[in-house]
Design an enzyme around this catalytic site. Sequence first.
Site, PDB file in Angstrom:
ATOM      1  N   GLU A 113       0.739  -1.376  -0.441  1.00 10.61           N
ATOM      2  CA  GLU A 113      -0.201  -0.123   0.000  1.00 10.61           C
ATOM      3  C   GLU A 113       0.529   0.858  -0.158  1.00 10.61           C
ATOM      4  OE1 GLU A 113      -2.738  -0.008   3.365  1.00 10.61           O
ATOM      5  OE2 GLU A 113      -3.916  -1.658   2.286  1.00 10.61           O
ATOM      6  N   HIS A 228      -8.602  10.123   3.668  1.00 10.41           N
ATOM      7  CA  HIS A 228      -8.149   9.561   2.599  1.00 10.41           C
ATOM      8  C   HIS A 228      -8.550   9.522   1.266  1.00 10.41           C
ATOM      9  CE1 HIS A 228      -8.720   5.097   0.603  1.00 10.41           C
ATOM     10  NE2 HIS A 228      -8.199   5.019   1.218  1.00 10.41           N
ATOM     11  N   ARG A 274      -0.903   9.352   1.956  1.00 11.49           N
ATOM     12  CA  ARG A 274      -1.965   9.832   1.927  1.00 11.49           C
ATOM     13  C   ARG A 274      -2.298  11.149   1.925  1.00 11.49           C
ATOM     14  NH1 ARG A 274      -4.754   5.021   5.952  1.00 11.49           N
ATOM     15  NH2 ARG A 274      -5.106   3.638   4.285  1.00 11.49           N
ATOM     16  N   HIS A 335     -10.876  10.349   7.416  1.00 10.98           N
ATOM     17  CA  HIS A 335     -10.851   9.241   7.963  1.00 10.98           C
ATOM     18  C   HIS A 335     -10.102   8.748   8.977  1.00 10.98           C
ATOM     19  CE1 HIS A 335      -9.662   4.761   6.439  1.00 10.98           C
ATOM     20  NE2 HIS A 335      -8.830   4.736   6.623  1.00 10.98           N
ATOM     21  N   ARG A 370      -0.663   8.430   9.761  1.00 11.22           N
ATOM     22  CA  ARG A 370      -0.337   7.582  10.022  1.00 11.22           C
ATOM     23  C   ARG A 370      -0.358   6.818   8.767  1.00 11.22           C
ATOM     24  NH1 ARG A 370      -4.528   3.286   9.608  1.00 11.22           N
ATOM     25  NH2 ARG A 370      -5.752   4.504   8.515  1.00 11.22           N
TER      26      ARG A 370
HETATM   27  C1  LIG Z   1     -14.007   2.624   6.585  1.00 13.03           C
HETATM   28  C2  LIG Z   1     -12.691   2.266   7.306  1.00 13.03           C
HETATM   29  C3  LIG Z   1     -11.557   1.691   6.364  1.00 13.03           C
HETATM   30  C4  LIG Z   1     -10.488   1.151   7.153  1.00 13.03           C
HETATM   31  N1  LIG Z   1      -9.876   0.601   7.019  1.00 13.03           N
HETATM   32  C5  LIG Z   1      -8.453   0.126   7.584  1.00 13.03           C
HETATM   33  C6  LIG Z   1      -7.585  -1.241   7.213  1.00 13.03           C
HETATM   34  O1  LIG Z   1      -8.114  -1.289   6.127  1.00 13.03           O
HETATM   35  N2  LIG Z   1      -6.688  -0.636   7.882  1.00 13.03           N
HETATM   36  C7  LIG Z   1      -6.337  -0.178   9.094  1.00 13.03           C
HETATM   37  O2  LIG Z   1      -5.412  -0.557   9.449  1.00 13.03           O
HETATM   38  N3  LIG Z   1      -7.382   0.917   8.968  1.00 13.03           N
HETATM   39  C8  LIG Z   1      -8.363   0.825   8.536  1.00 13.03           C
HETATM   40  N4  LIG Z   1      -9.396   1.616   9.041  1.00 13.03           N
HETATM   41  C9  LIG Z   1      -9.083   2.476  10.111  1.00 13.03           C
HETATM   42  C10 LIG Z   1      -9.570   1.286  11.294  1.00 13.03           C
HETATM   43  O3  LIG Z   1      -9.853   0.640  10.984  1.00 13.03           O
HETATM   44  C11 LIG Z   1      -9.432   2.074  12.874  1.00 13.03           C
HETATM   45  O4  LIG Z   1      -8.545   3.065  13.269  1.00 13.03           O
HETATM   46  C12 LIG Z   1      -9.990   1.232  13.982  1.00 13.03           C
HETATM   47  O5  LIG Z   1     -10.269   0.072  13.522  1.00 13.03           O
HETATM   48  C13 LIG Z   1      -9.995   2.054  15.077  1.00 13.03           C
HETATM   49  O6  LIG Z   1     -10.599   0.924  16.157  1.00 13.03           O
HETATM   50  P1  LIG Z   1     -10.586   1.337  17.678  1.00 13.03           P
HETATM   51  O7  LIG Z   1     -11.280  -0.181  18.088  1.00 13.03           O
HETATM   52  O8  LIG Z   1      -9.995   2.024  17.836  1.00 13.03           O
HETATM   53  O9  LIG Z   1     -11.879   1.960  17.468  1.00 13.03           O
HETATM   54  P2  LIG Z   1     -13.476   1.327  16.831  1.00 13.03           P
HETATM   55  O10 LIG Z   1     -12.697  -0.320  16.366  1.00 13.03           O
HETATM   56  O11 LIG Z   1     -14.025   2.465  15.717  1.00 13.03           O
HETATM   57  O12 LIG Z   1     -14.113   1.702  17.819  1.00 13.03           O
HETATM   58  C14 LIG Z   1     -14.955   2.262  19.109  1.00 13.03           C
HETATM   59  C15 LIG Z   1     -15.921   1.542  19.410  1.00 13.03           C
HETATM   60  O13 LIG Z   1     -16.701   2.409  20.605  1.00 13.03           O
HETATM   61  C16 LIG Z   1     -18.256   2.714  20.562  1.00 13.03           C
HETATM   62  N5  LIG Z   1     -18.205   3.640  21.190  1.00 13.03           N
HETATM   63  C17 LIG Z   1     -18.138   5.142  20.565  1.00 13.03           C
HETATM   64  N6  LIG Z   1     -18.338   5.524  21.294  1.00 13.03           N
HETATM   65  C18 LIG Z   1     -19.139   5.772  22.247  1.00 13.03           C
HETATM   66  C19 LIG Z   1     -19.643   5.649  23.751  1.00 13.03           C
HETATM   67  N7  LIG Z   1     -19.558   7.165  23.600  1.00 13.03           N
HETATM   68  N8  LIG Z   1     -20.212   4.718  24.581  1.00 13.03           N
HETATM   69  C20 LIG Z   1     -20.043   3.642  24.491  1.00 13.03           C
HETATM   70  N9  LIG Z   1     -19.506   2.431  23.233  1.00 13.03           N
HETATM   71  C21 LIG Z   1     -19.709   3.917  22.603  1.00 13.03           C
HETATM   72  C22 LIG Z   1     -18.263   2.073  18.922  1.00 13.03           C
HETATM   73  O14 LIG Z   1     -19.518   1.799  18.882  1.00 13.03           O
HETATM   74  C23 LIG Z   1     -16.964   0.616  18.707  1.00 13.03           C
HETATM   75  O15 LIG Z   1     -17.647  -0.048  19.630  1.00 13.03           O
HETATM   76  C24 LIG Z   1     -10.175   1.906   8.465  1.00 13.03           C
HETATM   77  C25 LIG Z   1     -11.493   3.335   8.578  1.00 13.03           C
HETATM   78  C26 LIG Z   1     -12.695   2.903   8.200  1.00 13.03           C
HETATM   79  C27 LIG Z   1     -13.462   4.031   8.489  1.00 13.03           C
END
Ligand SMILES: Cc1cc2nc3c(=O)[nH]c(=O)nc-3n(C[C@H](O)[C@H](O)[C@H](O)COP(=O)(O)OP(=O)(O)OC[C@H]3O[C@@H](n4cnc5c(N)ncnc54)[C@H](O)[C@@H]3O)c2cc1C
Length: 424
Positions: A113, A228, A274, A335, A370
């Site tokens: 990538e 993105h 990016r 993103h 990132r």
């Molecule tokens: C479309 C897309 C594609 C992506 N592709 C990639 C990729 O290919 N590779 C890569 O490394 N990264 C990718 N990313 C980035 C990556 O997915 C995220 O940065 C990562 O998954 C974040 O993980 P996390 O556990 O920190 O948060 P999240 O996976 O966003 O989880 C957050 C959680 O907190 C909960 N939450 C939020 N606020 C509250 C609240 N007030 N009370 C209770 N619960 C709450 C939500 O419901 C959720 O369950 C992508 C992101 C997107 C949007």
Amino acid sequence: METETVDFLIIGSGVAGLRAAIELAPHGNVLVATKDMPTESSTEYAQGGIAVALSDEDKVGIHFEDTLKAGDGLCNEDAVKILVEEGPERILELISWGAEFDKEGTKLDFTIEAAHSRKRVLHAGGDSTGKELERVLLNKVRSFPSVKKYPFAFTVDLIIKNGECCGAYILKDRKMTAVIARATILCTGGAGQIFARTTNPMVATGDGMAIAFRAGAQLEDMEFIQFHPTSLCSQYAPQFLLSEAMRGEGAILRNINKEPFMKNYHRDAELAPRDIVSRAIISEMVKTESSHVYLDMTHLEKDFVRKRFPQIYSTCLRYNVDITSGLIPVSPAAHYIMGGVRTDINGVTSIKRLYAAGEVACTGVHGANRLASNSLLEGLVYGARTGRAALEFRVQSPRATRRGESSEFEVSEYPHTYHTIPEH
Ligand SMILES: Cc1cc2nc3c(=O)[nH]c(=O)nc-3n(C[C@H](O)[C@H](O)[C@H](O)COP(=O)(O)OP(=O)(O)OC[C@H]3O[C@@H](n4cnc5c(N)ncnc54)[C@H](O)[C@@H]3O)c2cc1C
């Protein structure tokens, strides 16, 4: 107000929250509260993959250098070292729990990538890597009876007493509950929904950063938002992400006049970092007075494109865009947020007994920008580390009392006056 007492409260059920829960589950009772269904998270929608230095042509040191370069000189080098060094172990562990990454023959299939100098991005189901991670982590979490999940439970604020975090106020079934915990871990993800154009799901509203800020925690690098380069830009279509891996496999960017332009902006053309690609696209949009540019995959083998990007192919087709035969209208969208709740390399925040991991946190691992596919890895590595740090603290901290017992954390009502902005 009802109170509930647990050893560990984890807010959020994406990759970071689930990985932290797995670390803590053997050592006490864990509550994972999440504001929607457990799977609804950015993690679930991650497409392209997860970066890890495990291929024959790669080395941890090269992944380290690529991450620093993409971060524009502003990465916390200690945090990057941990990410790239602990990454392989976290991935092998995930595979041992049942993760099925795509293979070529019997070997894992690594793709390249933007801004990666080696093939190091693992993917699953072609372009459904996040879904596979959520599936495996949720299954693993289910195997621990000590972990309870509260779906549709919205965390409103932290409970702070004498400068320490003692849990959180959680709104569930229209009732506010004070959840008292020895350690609270914020894993609430990003904030893309504050922008008009974003790839992020509806749950990504920056709650964790706001909650922590109101409680007096330090935030850092909040100005660093990653856009993105390629999200679908078509009148009736959602702002659907078109993975970086498409350019990794050879897709070309063309302006509205169908001219390729990336070579005019960077020697790595479509595979430049990016931020550079996003700025180049915006420049072309301004120059040509257009709302978008095009991503072109028409020169690639149709069968390969359908197999490699099944989810993107079928989603675009629903909006009359056949990615194998037509140009795809795209423009940049918010993103990922590099900034967040300031933590050390163990997820420790500036408030005692409050931890943060994943996109809500800022260890400085991504600097100002990132590197693609580093954030799922961040969730695994720092989710696990933060779990361990919370565990160590819990060993020294007083035991929270159970329901019905008198508690050092008496909470009579939700203090609405709490919503004043603290001075820093
Ligand atoms: C479309 C897309 C594609 C992506 N592709 C990639 C990729 O290919 N590779 C890569 O490394 N990264 C990718 N990313 C980035 C990556 O997915 C995220 O940065 C990562 O998954 C974040 O993980 P996390 O556990 O920190 O948060 P999240 O996976 O966003 O989880 C957050 C959680 O907190 C909960 N939450 C939020 N606020 C509250 C609240 N007030 N009370 C209770 N619960 C709450 C939500 O419901 C959720 O369950 C992508 C992101 C997107 C949007």
